[in-house]
Design a protein around this motif. Structure first.
Motif, PDB file in Angstrom:
ATOM      1  N   LEU A   1      -1.495  -7.901  -7.651  1.00  0.00           N
ATOM      2  CA  LEU A   1      -1.216  -9.321  -7.462  1.00  0.00           C
ATOM      3  C   LEU A   1       0.195  -9.476  -6.922  1.00  0.00           C
ATOM      4  O   LEU A   1       1.154  -8.982  -7.504  1.00  0.00           O
ATOM      5  CB  LEU A   1      -1.341 -10.060  -8.796  1.00  0.00           C
ATOM      6  N   LEU A   2       0.329 -10.158  -5.806  1.00  0.00           N
ATOM      7  CA  LEU A   2       1.653 -10.490  -5.289  1.00  0.00           C
ATOM      8  C   LEU A   2       1.697 -11.993  -5.037  1.00  0.00           C
ATOM      9  O   LEU A   2       0.713 -12.695  -5.218  1.00  0.00           O
ATOM     10  CB  LEU A   2       1.935  -9.717  -3.998  1.00  0.00           C
ATOM     11  N   LYS A   3       2.882 -12.480  -4.632  1.00  0.00           N
ATOM     12  CA  LYS A   3       2.943 -13.896  -4.277  1.00  0.00           C
ATOM     13  C   LYS A   3       3.627 -14.092  -2.938  1.00  0.00           C
ATOM     14  O   LYS A   3       4.684 -13.519  -2.702  1.00  0.00           O
ATOM     15  CB  LYS A   3       3.674 -14.698  -5.350  1.00  0.00           C
ATOM     16  N   ASN A   4       2.992 -14.918  -2.118  1.00  0.00           N
ATOM     17  CA  ASN A   4       3.643 -15.359  -0.885  1.00  0.00           C
ATOM     18  C   ASN A   4       4.035 -14.219   0.034  1.00  0.00           C
ATOM     19  O   ASN A   4       5.145 -14.192   0.555  1.00  0.00           O
ATOM     20  CB  ASN A   4       4.916 -16.133  -1.265  1.00  0.00           C
ATOM     21  N   VAL A   5       3.138 -13.264   0.202  1.00  0.00           N
ATOM     22  CA  VAL A   5       3.398 -12.190   1.159  1.00  0.00           C
ATOM     23  C   VAL A   5       2.330 -12.261   2.248  1.00  0.00           C
ATOM     24  O   VAL A   5       1.298 -12.896   2.079  1.00  0.00           O
ATOM     25  CB  VAL A   5       3.355 -10.796   0.485  1.00  0.00           C
ATOM     26  N   SER A   6       2.586 -11.617   3.368  1.00  0.00           N
ATOM     27  CA  SER A   6       1.579 -11.579   4.430  1.00  0.00           C
ATOM     28  C   SER A   6       0.413 -10.706   3.970  1.00  0.00           C
ATOM     29  O   SER A   6       0.550  -9.881   3.070  1.00  0.00           O
ATOM     30  CB  SER A   6       2.185 -10.985   5.698  1.00  0.00           C
TER      31      SER A   6
ATOM     32  N   GLU B   1      -0.898  -8.322   5.555  1.00  0.00           N
ATOM     33  CA  GLU B   1      -0.564  -6.930   5.864  1.00  0.00           C
ATOM     34  C   GLU B   1       0.241  -6.299   4.728  1.00  0.00           C
ATOM     35  O   GLU B   1      -0.044  -5.198   4.287  1.00  0.00           O
ATOM     36  CB  GLU B   1       0.253  -6.825   7.173  1.00  0.00           C
ATOM     37  N   GLU B   2       1.258  -7.035   4.251  1.00  0.00           N
ATOM     38  CA  GLU B   2       2.094  -6.483   3.190  1.00  0.00           C
ATOM     39  C   GLU B   2       1.287  -6.329   1.905  1.00  0.00           C
ATOM     40  O   GLU B   2       1.427  -5.342   1.176  1.00  0.00           O
ATOM     41  CB  GLU B   2       3.319  -7.382   2.946  1.00  0.00           C
ATOM     42  N   LEU B   3       0.429  -7.296   1.616  1.00  0.00           N
ATOM     43  CA  LEU B   3      -0.411  -7.231   0.422  1.00  0.00           C
ATOM     44  C   LEU B   3      -1.292  -5.985   0.461  1.00  0.00           C
ATOM     45  O   LEU B   3      -1.372  -5.226  -0.517  1.00  0.00           O
ATOM     46  CB  LEU B   3      -1.258  -8.507   0.322  1.00  0.00           C
ATOM     47  N   ILE B   4      -1.935  -5.756   1.597  1.00  0.00           N
ATOM     48  CA  ILE B   4      -2.841  -4.600   1.734  1.00  0.00           C
ATOM     49  C   ILE B   4      -2.051  -3.291   1.663  1.00  0.00           C
ATOM     50  O   ILE B   4      -2.457  -2.340   0.997  1.00  0.00           O
ATOM     51  CB  ILE B   4      -3.647  -4.688   3.056  1.00  0.00           C
ATOM     52  N   ARG B   5      -0.892  -3.272   2.319  1.00  0.00           N
ATOM     53  CA  ARG B   5      -0.057  -2.072   2.313  1.00  0.00           C
ATOM     54  C   ARG B   5       0.364  -1.713   0.877  1.00  0.00           C
ATOM     55  O   ARG B   5       0.267  -0.571   0.443  1.00  0.00           O
ATOM     56  CB  ARG B   5       1.185  -2.318   3.193  1.00  0.00           C
ATOM     57  N   THR B   6       0.844  -2.728   0.115  1.00  0.00           N
ATOM     58  CA  THR B   6       1.278  -2.495  -1.264  1.00  0.00           C
ATOM     59  C   THR B   6       0.104  -2.052  -2.133  1.00  0.00           C
ATOM     60  O   THR B   6       0.235  -1.161  -2.973  1.00  0.00           O
ATOM     61  CB  THR B   6       1.898  -3.786  -1.854  1.00  0.00           C
ATOM     62  N   ALA B   7      -1.040  -2.696  -1.924  1.00  0.00           N
ATOM     63  CA  ALA B   7      -2.228  -2.341  -2.711  1.00  0.00           C
ATOM     64  C   ALA B   7      -2.658  -0.911  -2.417  1.00  0.00           C
ATOM     65  O   ALA B   7      -3.019  -0.160  -3.328  1.00  0.00           O
ATOM     66  CB  ALA B   7      -3.358  -3.330  -2.415  1.00  0.00           C
TER      67      ALA B   7
ATOM     68  N   ALA C   1      -6.915  -6.596  -4.001  1.00  0.00           N
ATOM     69  CA  ALA C   1      -5.597  -7.151  -3.699  1.00  0.00           C
ATOM     70  C   ALA C   1      -5.716  -8.667  -3.655  1.00  0.00           C
ATOM     71  O   ALA C   1      -6.614  -9.202  -3.012  1.00  0.00           O
ATOM     72  CB  ALA C   1      -5.109  -6.614  -2.362  1.00  0.00           C
ATOM     73  N   ASN C   2      -4.823  -9.348  -4.392  1.00  0.00           N
ATOM     74  CA  ASN C   2      -4.875 -10.811  -4.338  1.00  0.00           C
ATOM     75  C   ASN C   2      -3.490 -11.430  -4.377  1.00  0.00           C
ATOM     76  O   ASN C   2      -2.515 -10.813  -4.799  1.00  0.00           O
ATOM     77  CB  ASN C   2      -5.785 -11.435  -5.410  1.00  0.00           C
ATOM     78  N   ASP C   3      -3.424 -12.667  -3.866  1.00  0.00           N
ATOM     79  CA  ASP C   3      -2.157 -13.393  -3.774  1.00  0.00           C
ATOM     80  C   ASP C   3      -2.197 -14.560  -4.748  1.00  0.00           C
ATOM     81  O   ASP C   3      -3.162 -15.322  -4.782  1.00  0.00           O
ATOM     82  CB  ASP C   3      -1.941 -13.892  -2.336  1.00  0.00           C
TER      83      ASP C   3
ATOM     84  N   ILE D   1      -9.132  -9.353  -1.636  1.00  0.00           N
ATOM     85  CA  ILE D   1      -9.469  -8.381  -0.593  1.00  0.00           C
ATOM     86  C   ILE D   1      -9.838  -7.079  -1.291  1.00  0.00           C
ATOM     87  O   ILE D   1      -9.034  -6.524  -2.040  1.00  0.00           O
ATOM     88  CB  ILE D   1      -8.262  -8.141   0.342  1.00  0.00           C
ATOM     89  N   LEU D   2     -11.071  -6.613  -1.059  1.00  0.00           N
ATOM     90  CA  LEU D   2     -11.531  -5.405  -1.734  1.00  0.00           C
ATOM     91  C   LEU D   2     -11.318  -4.201  -0.816  1.00  0.00           C
ATOM     92  O   LEU D   2     -11.731  -4.212   0.345  1.00  0.00           O
ATOM     93  CB  LEU D   2     -13.012  -5.559  -2.114  1.00  0.00           C
ATOM     94  N   ILE D   3     -10.651  -3.187  -1.367  1.00  0.00           N
ATOM     95  CA  ILE D   3     -10.223  -2.039  -0.558  1.00  0.00           C
ATOM     96  C   ILE D   3     -10.723  -0.733  -1.177  1.00  0.00           C
ATOM     97  O   ILE D   3     -10.697  -0.563  -2.395  1.00  0.00           O
ATOM     98  CB  ILE D   3      -8.672  -1.992  -0.472  1.00  0.00           C
ATOM     99  N   LYS D   4     -11.198   0.173  -0.303  1.00  0.00           N
ATOM    100  CA  LYS D   4     -11.613   1.504  -0.758  1.00  0.00           C
ATOM    101  C   LYS D   4     -11.065   2.523   0.219  1.00  0.00           C
ATOM    102  O   LYS D   4     -11.285   2.388   1.425  1.00  0.00           O
ATOM    103  CB  LYS D   4     -13.141   1.569  -0.796  1.00  0.00           C
ATOM    104  N   ASN D   5     -10.371   3.515  -0.261  1.00  0.00           N
ATOM    105  CA  ASN D   5      -9.761   4.528   0.627  1.00  0.00           C
ATOM    106  C   ASN D   5      -9.038   3.875   1.811  1.00  0.00           C
ATOM    107  O   ASN D   5      -9.254   4.266   2.954  1.00  0.00           O
ATOM    108  CB  ASN D   5     -10.824   5.490   1.165  1.00  0.00           C
ATOM    109  N   LYS D   6      -8.219   2.900   1.554  1.00  0.00           N
ATOM    110  CA  LYS D   6      -7.414   2.196   2.574  1.00  0.00           C
ATOM    111  C   LYS D   6      -8.239   1.390   3.567  1.00  0.00           C
ATOM    112  O   LYS D   6      -7.715   0.843   4.536  1.00  0.00           O
ATOM    113  CB  LYS D   6      -6.511   3.191   3.324  1.00  0.00           C
ATOM    114  N   GLU D   7      -9.551   1.309   3.333  1.00  0.00           N
ATOM    115  CA  GLU D   7     -10.400   0.536   4.235  1.00  0.00           C
ATOM    116  C   GLU D   7     -10.780  -0.782   3.554  1.00  0.00           C
ATOM    117  O   GLU D   7     -11.201  -0.791   2.395  1.00  0.00           O
ATOM    118  CB  GLU D   7     -11.665   1.356   4.546  1.00  0.00           C
ATOM    119  N   VAL D   8     -10.603  -1.898   4.269  1.00  0.00           N
ATOM    120  CA  VAL D   8     -10.985  -3.197   3.704  1.00  0.00           C
ATOM    121  C   VAL D   8     -12.496  -3.329   3.740  1.00  0.00           C
ATOM    122  O   VAL D   8     -13.114  -3.327   4.805  1.00  0.00           O
ATOM    123  CB  VAL D   8     -10.317  -4.354   4.491  1.00  0.00           C
ATOM    124  N   LEU D   9     -13.116  -3.414   2.547  1.00  0.00           N
ATOM    125  CA  LEU D   9     -14.574  -3.545   2.471  1.00  0.00           C
ATOM    126  C   LEU D   9     -15.008  -4.986   2.694  1.00  0.00           C
ATOM    127  O   LEU D   9     -16.098  -5.252   3.187  1.00  0.00           O
ATOM    128  CB  LEU D   9     -15.075  -3.081   1.100  1.00  0.00           C
TER     129      LEU D   9
END
Lengths: 260, 260
Positions: free
Chosen positions: A190-195, A197-203, A217-219, A231-239
């Motif tokens: 969980l992050l706040k007020n990020v793009s 891209e940054e959310l996915i990268r951090t996740a 990953a959620n904002d 945003i549901l992610i598996k092995n760096k791929e957005v499902l």
């Protein structure tokens, strides 16, 4: 028998006897997750499973009088330490197959509280008898272990500004795969007020570090607006991207159980 | 028309977007107090009154669908500042006759958060360019206004131990008699694990300082045990000792209204 652990809600760390550090997490997503596991298992015709539901004292609880909840056992917890103890006991007793860690676990626990003026005096005194080369260490040591701390077993009262020292807690998610390499682990970021891209990268970083099989990953912005996007992610791929706790829970449970 | 203000619950101070400092107060006593005022006024055959009920977001609320609650208006608040704003607005709009301040208002609000290591570095840097005679001031100034503070409009995340600086809040109870000298003011003092003598002595001091007409002294120990004992004090004289929130509320309302 299959064993699931679902964690939900936000932990509560004591500052003193009446003051607490809490988290706004309601535990609502955890309930959706438990319900979706039950639905999935029912449709698959499976009865031989147990959901260990670890939930904090401030969160809403699933209604265990509802017979759909027959497969759920509740474990109520408060602070990070009690969450860790409960998880350790469950791993000792059962082979845990699936772990959905939706709880907002505090990064910090309250270590001590001290009036600001007293802390300043202690630092000054300490430095007067310390060589300049050791100042940094000496200051850090005093910040960590001052003498004039308040008695937290009472109710702290003071007319001065205060300093509350927060100690980082054990990162529970980092311990789970060590307990069982075969575990299917779902993590949350969980992050706040990020793009996005940054959310996915951090996740992705968090997923890699803790060997998560799935990552949501959620904002906070979308949660506050009442639309909860994930945003549901598996092995760096957005499902996929989902809106609403029900749809997020459905997607997580489907992706977790479809290849069994 | 008679105007009552009853405050209830525990305030919530934001640390960041998800973390809060809360208080364990449930607001249950506040509801008993409102109910007892209503009962008393009904028995006295009085209809011309209004209870302004100021209650925090974490506390239980009176059931306004219950027609007995016709005389109650609800004002929901969160932090100390919002409590003060609501009280100011009510005093501007009405002549408040009775004020029962049962709310647990935080003594502190979160001012800033900073990683412990960064704070130590800032103190060291500051002292390197400060005369020894001014060290104490310089340390205090840095503790109060460090530069490397975290952005509290996000969700604070860090792998370091942290320092949270707490700023004392306005003591609301000290402002009330200034707003209306004729106000009947009921104050509360909660301590933990002190002798009855110390509890009464501390409550007397607080009553004198804030010109309370009645003071309820209680010990957290009895609340935690579920028996909530209270000592009702007027002009340093103990009027009685009561057990249970209902009996405490009844005694307060009776002593407050009997000489009208």
């Amino acid at each position: 028998m299959l064993h699931f652990i679902v964690t939900a809600g936000g932990t509560v760390e004591d500052i003193d006897e009446v003051r607490k550090i809490t988290n706004t997490s309601t535990g609502q997503l955890g309930i959706c997750l438990a319900e979706e596991i039950i639905k999935y298992m029912e449709q698959a015709g499976e009865q031989d499973y147990q959901i260990h539901y670890i939930v904090t004292s401030t969160a809403i609880k699933p209604d265990l009088f509802n017979e759909e909840m027959d497969h759920v056992t509740l474990y109520e917890v408060t602070d990070t330490k009690s969450v860790l103890n409960t998880i350790n006991e469950l791993f000792d007793r059962y082979t845990i197959d699936y772990f959905i860690h939706s709880m907002a676990v505090s990064d910090f626990t309250a270590n001590h509280m001290i009036p600001m003026k007293k802390l300043a005096e202690e630092i000054k005194l300490k430095l007067e008898s310390t060589d300049k080369e050791q100042w940094l260490e000496a200051i850090e040591h005093t910040l960590k272990n001052p003498k004039a701390i308040m008695d937290r077993s009472r109710k702290i009262s003071s007319d001065d500004d205060m300093i509350l020292a927060l100690k980082k807690t054990t990162k529970i998610i980092s311990l789970l795969k060590e307990k069982n390499k075969e575990l299917f682990l779902v993590g949350f970021k969980l992050l706040k007020n990020v793009s996005e891209e940054e959310l996915i990268r951090t996740a992705n970083l968090l997923a890699e570090k803790n060997e998560c099989d799935l990552m949501l990953a959620n904002d906070l912005e979308s949660i506050n607006q009442g639309i909860h996007q994930g945003i549901l992610i598996k092995n760096k791929e957005v499902l996929g991207k989902y809106e609403g706790k029900r749809n997020i829970a459905k997607a997580i449970v489907y992706q977790m159980l479809k290849n069994r």
